[in-house]
Design a protein around this motif. Sequence first.
Motif, PDB file in Angstrom:
ATOM      1  N   PRO A  24       0.821  -1.207   0.000  1.00 41.18           N
ATOM      2  CA  PRO A  24       0.000   0.000   0.000  1.00 41.18           C
ATOM      3  C   PRO A  24       0.857   1.258   0.000  1.00 41.18           C
ATOM      4  N   ALA A  25       0.409   2.225  -0.742  1.00 44.79           N
ATOM      5  CA  ALA A  25       1.076   3.522  -0.742  1.00 44.79           C
ATOM      6  C   ALA A  25       0.653   4.249   0.523  1.00 44.79           C
ATOM      7  N   LEU A  26       1.459   5.202   0.960  1.00 44.17           N
ATOM      8  CA  LEU A  26       1.113   5.975   2.137  1.00 44.17           C
ATOM      9  C   LEU A  26      -0.123   6.799   1.802  1.00 44.17           C
ATOM     10  N   ALA A  27      -1.234   6.386   2.359  1.00 44.39           N
ATOM     11  CA  ALA A  27      -2.489   7.071   2.078  1.00 44.39           C
ATOM     12  C   ALA A  27      -2.844   7.969   3.252  1.00 44.39           C
ATOM     13  N   GLU A  28      -3.419   9.105   2.943  1.00 40.91           N
ATOM     14  CA  GLU A  28      -3.854   9.996   4.003  1.00 40.91           C
ATOM     15  C   GLU A  28      -5.077   9.413   4.690  1.00 40.91           C
ATOM     16  N   VAL A  29      -5.076   9.503   5.995  1.00 37.30           N
ATOM     17  CA  VAL A  29      -6.206   9.081   6.808  1.00 37.30           C
ATOM     18  C   VAL A  29      -6.645  10.321   7.580  1.00 37.30           C
ATOM     19  N   GLU A  30      -7.823  10.810   7.278  1.00 37.91           N
ATOM     20  CA  GLU A  30      -8.334  12.024   7.907  1.00 37.91           C
ATOM     21  C   GLU A  30      -9.018  11.674   9.227  1.00 37.91           C
ATOM     22  N   ALA A  31      -8.513  12.237  10.322  1.00 38.91           N
ATOM     23  CA  ALA A  31      -9.031  11.936  11.658  1.00 38.91           C
ATOM     24  C   ALA A  31     -10.515  12.274  11.804  1.00 38.91           C
ATOM     25  N   ASN A  32     -10.999  13.235  11.046  1.00 42.33           N
ATOM     26  CA  ASN A  32     -12.402  13.641  11.163  1.00 42.33           C
ATOM     27  C   ASN A  32     -13.363  12.775  10.354  1.00 42.33           C
ATOM     28  N   ARG A  33     -12.849  11.929   9.477  1.00 34.87           N
ATOM     29  CA  ARG A  33     -13.726  11.101   8.638  1.00 34.87           C
ATOM     30  C   ARG A  33     -13.448   9.612   8.717  1.00 34.87           C
ATOM     31  N   ALA A  34     -12.299   9.220   9.208  1.00 35.71           N
ATOM     32  CA  ALA A  34     -11.874   7.817   9.148  1.00 35.71           C
ATOM     33  C   ALA A  34     -12.672   6.918  10.087  1.00 35.71           C
ATOM     34  N   SER A  35     -12.880   5.697   9.630  1.00 37.58           N
ATOM     35  CA  SER A  35     -13.500   4.674  10.481  1.00 37.58           C
ATOM     36  C   SER A  35     -12.438   4.146  11.439  1.00 37.58           C
ATOM     37  N   GLN A  36     -12.868   3.332  12.384  1.00 37.88           N
ATOM     38  CA  GLN A  36     -11.902   2.750  13.323  1.00 37.88           C
ATOM     39  C   GLN A  36     -10.869   1.931  12.565  1.00 37.88           C
ATOM     40  N   ALA A  37     -11.306   1.145  11.603  1.00 42.05           N
ATOM     41  CA  ALA A  37     -10.384   0.309  10.823  1.00 42.05           C
ATOM     42  C   ALA A  37      -9.387   1.174  10.051  1.00 42.05           C
ATOM     43  N   GLU A  38      -9.858   2.276   9.489  1.00 42.01           N
ATOM     44  CA  GLU A  38      -8.956   3.167   8.748  1.00 42.01           C
ATOM     45  C   GLU A  38      -7.949   3.831   9.682  1.00 42.01           C
ATOM     46  N   LEU A  39      -8.391   4.261  10.857  1.00 41.84           N
ATOM     47  CA  LEU A  39      -7.460   4.858  11.828  1.00 41.84           C
ATOM     48  C   LEU A  39      -6.374   3.866  12.212  1.00 41.84           C
ATOM     49  N   GLU A  40      -6.750   2.608  12.341  1.00 39.27           N
ATOM     50  CA  GLU A  40      -5.793   1.589  12.763  1.00 39.27           C
ATOM     51  C   GLU A  40      -4.792   1.207  11.682  1.00 39.27           C
ATOM     52  N   THR A  41      -4.963   1.724  10.469  1.00 40.91           N
ATOM     53  CA  THR A  41      -3.949   1.505   9.432  1.00 40.91           C
ATOM     54  C   THR A  41      -2.761   2.440   9.623  1.00 40.91           C
ATOM     55  N   VAL A  42      -2.921   3.460  10.464  1.00 43.30           N
ATOM     56  CA  VAL A  42      -1.833   4.393  10.754  1.00 43.30           C
ATOM     57  C   VAL A  42      -0.929   3.729  11.785  1.00 43.30           C
ATOM     58  N   LYS A  43       0.346   3.630  11.458  1.00 41.64           N
ATOM     59  CA  LYS A  43       1.299   2.980  12.351  1.00 41.64           C
ATOM     60  C   LYS A  43       1.283   3.661  13.719  1.00 41.64           C
TER      61      LYS A  43
END
Length: 142
Positions: A24-43
């Motif tokens: 996966p490429a480093l994708a932006e994860v927006e704290a105001n919109r991300a789901s729990q699963a998306e937040l957990e992709t951030v190291k």
Amino acid sequence: MSIHQHIARLLLAAVTALTTLATPALAEVEANRASQAELETVKGIGPALSGKILAARERGAFKDWTDLQERVAGIGSGNSARFSQAGLTVAGSGFAGLAEAAPRAGTATAPRGAGGKTDKTGKADKADKADKARKGEAATRP
């Protein structure tokens, strides 16, 4: 070139292509919109911290990184810098304090546990204590 060499090259090319696509490429994860699963992709963000972020977000969107830091326990300048480098954004922005959170030149410290001195809590590890005990015994022996 034999048929076996040709097949081997094709397989190598296919594996290389799949590996490149699967990384996966480093994708932006927006704290105001991300789901729990998306937040957990951030190291560095696990289930506990992502849950805290989501709970704080229920009271309203984060205005900026400072707002996130104030409302979510466990997120300070250091974690903000790490999370931002790993792709987390707040209100569309990366953490502005990246340079401030980075250690200054000449002030680097040894990594935890370096030389067997301390563990992650800063306490002397068992091997170090045992070594000190042996040295103390050797000094007191006749």
